[in-house]
Design a protein around this motif. Structure first.
Motif, mmCIF file in Angstrom:
data_model
loop_
_atom_site.group_PDB
_atom_site.id
_atom_site.type_symbol
_atom_site.label_atom_id
_atom_site.label_comp_id
_atom_site.label_asym_id
_atom_site.label_seq_id
_atom_site.Cartn_x
_atom_site.Cartn_y
_atom_site.Cartn_z
ATOM 1 N N ALA A 54 0.626 -0.934 -0.222
ATOM 2 C CA ALA A 54 -0.374 0.223 -0.063
ATOM 3 C C ALA A 54 0.794 1.050 -0.444
ATOM 4 O O ALA A 54 0.200 2.449 -0.691
ATOM 5 N N GLY A 55 2.234 1.452 0.256
ATOM 6 C CA GLY A 55 2.846 2.145 0.361
ATOM 7 C C GLY A 55 3.725 2.433 1.577
ATOM 8 O O GLY A 55 4.757 3.452 1.858
ATOM 9 N N ALA A 56 3.587 1.411 3.214
ATOM 10 C CA ALA A 56 3.937 1.657 4.131
ATOM 11 C C ALA A 56 6.043 1.780 4.092
ATOM 12 O O ALA A 56 6.547 1.458 3.300
ATOM 13 N N THR A 57 6.667 2.729 4.563
ATOM 14 C CA THR A 57 7.914 2.440 4.462
ATOM 15 C C THR A 57 8.364 2.328 5.977
ATOM 16 O O THR A 57 9.667 2.330 5.996
ATOM 17 N N GLY A 58 7.993 1.966 7.143
ATOM 18 C CA GLY A 58 7.912 1.381 8.321
ATOM 19 C C GLY A 58 6.952 0.643 8.716
ATOM 20 O O GLY A 58 5.806 1.183 8.138
ATOM 21 N N TYR A 59 7.515 -0.171 9.447
ATOM 22 C CA TYR A 59 6.422 -1.382 9.976
ATOM 23 C C TYR A 59 7.378 -1.503 11.291
ATOM 24 O O TYR A 59 8.246 -2.512 11.434
ATOM 25 N N LEU A 60 6.420 -1.356 12.728
ATOM 26 C CA LEU A 60 6.667 -1.610 14.308
ATOM 27 C C LEU A 60 5.766 -1.628 14.690
ATOM 28 O O LEU A 60 4.059 -1.695 14.472
ATOM 29 N N LEU A 61 5.692 -2.888 15.221
ATOM 30 C CA LEU A 61 5.412 -3.461 17.087
ATOM 31 C C LEU A 61 4.507 -2.614 17.869
ATOM 32 O O LEU A 61 5.559 -1.637 17.884
ATOM 33 N N LYS A 62 3.329 -2.965 18.727
ATOM 34 C CA LYS A 62 2.992 -2.124 19.306
ATOM 35 C C LYS A 62 4.151 -1.717 21.128
ATOM 36 O O LYS A 62 3.962 -1.386 21.593
ATOM 37 N N ASP A 63 4.836 -3.621 20.409
ATOM 38 C CA ASP A 63 5.666 -3.057 21.645
ATOM 39 C C ASP A 63 6.554 -1.980 22.273
ATOM 40 O O ASP A 63 7.431 -1.742 22.610
ATOM 41 N N ALA A 64 6.952 -1.251 20.746
ATOM 42 C CA ALA A 64 7.204 0.346 20.897
ATOM 43 C C ALA A 64 7.490 0.241 21.671
ATOM 44 O O ALA A 64 5.989 1.955 22.143
ATOM 45 N N THR A 65 7.789 2.336 22.755
ATOM 46 C CA THR A 65 8.181 2.612 23.322
ATOM 47 C C THR A 65 7.758 4.347 23.009
ATOM 48 O O THR A 65 8.081 4.263 21.433
ATOM 49 N N PRO A 66 6.933 4.395 23.307
ATOM 50 C CA PRO A 66 6.288 6.696 22.796
ATOM 51 C C PRO A 66 8.346 7.125 22.441
ATOM 52 O O PRO A 66 8.192 7.731 21.329
ATOM 53 N N ALA A 67 9.274 6.880 23.255
ATOM 54 C CA ALA A 67 10.166 7.301 22.756
ATOM 55 C C ALA A 67 11.056 7.316 21.404
ATOM 56 O O ALA A 67 11.928 7.763 21.058
ATOM 57 N N GLU A 68 10.986 5.191 21.385
ATOM 58 C CA GLU A 68 11.412 5.112 20.138
ATOM 59 C C GLU A 68 10.590 5.533 18.725
ATOM 60 O O GLU A 68 10.801 5.733 17.862
#
Length: 221
Positions: free
Chosen positions: A97-111
């Motif tokens: 679809a065009g996403a250029t980043g993919y993170l899971l929700k275990d990432a912290t707000p700072a990350e």
């Protein structure tokens, strides 16, 4: 200029900390927050963000719809997924679809804030688990391609006993009309064998076929 970020997530416990972290960053600002696909589409058109931070599982649709719309309407807008979905189908759908980043929700707000900077600088942030999964998929695909190439090469360069007979007679200078009675087949059948030989050896003439077969050790001198 500050990085303008639109955040779309239906979970307030995720949306609010992410928004607070982005607004607290000196080089970023939240230009909109939404908990639905419809709300995200509305804000996308009206706020024209630099970065779209989006979940995939929205109550009224799929986040990939928003990503695709951003790619269409705002080519300079980067899209980063932050989601609980780490399976291959979701990852591939988002990338397509065009996403250029993919993170899971275990990432912290700072990350998330740091990865937004990486994204805008030209990087493609991706969770380690997802990266490993994609690497395994790429390795499996590459191996399948090698296996397919090997199979094709083997089948394309292996002449049948009858094809070898035809090629050996061609190498001795016999015409198709002369080969037919020697092998007790029709001239049409001889022509069919010759076409197969040409295709397997990837040549276009009798001379090339003889030369290539000898080079490959398929024909005796």
């Amino acid at each position: 200029m500050k990085l303008r970020v639109l955040i779309v997530d239906d979970d307030p416990s995720v949306l609010q900390p992410f928004a607070a972290a982005v607004d607290a960053a000196p080089d970023m600002q939240v230009v909109g927050q939404a908990g639905t696909l419809a709300g995200g589409l509305h804000l996308l058109r009206n706020t024209r963000p630099d970065v779209l931070l989006v979940d995939l599982g929205l109550p009224d649709g799929d986040g990939t719809t928003l990503i695709a719309e951003a790619a269409r309407a705002l080519p300079d807008c980067e899209a980063m997924v932050v989601t609980v979905f780490g399976d291959e189908s979701h990852v591939l759908a988002a990338i397509e679809a065009g996403a250029t980043g993919y993170l899971l929700k275990d990432a912290t707000p700072a990350e998330i804030v740091e990865q937004l900077r990486v994204l805008k600088a030209g990087g493609s942030p991706i969770s380690a688990v997802i990266a490993r999964q994609m690497l395994r998929r790429s390795a499996a695909w590459a191996q399948a391609q090698r296996n397919a190439a090997s199979t094709t090469t083997d089948s394309d360069t292996t002449l049948s006993p009858r094809e070898r007979e035809v090629l050996e007679l061609c190498a001795k200078g016999y015409s198709y009309e002369e080969i037919a009675p020697l092998l007790q087949v029709s001239r049409h059948t001889v022509t069919t064998f010759v076409k197969r030989i040409y295709r397997k050896l990837q040549v276009h003439s009798r001379t090339e076929a003889v030369y290539e077969a000898r080079r490959m050790g398929l024909l005796r001198d």
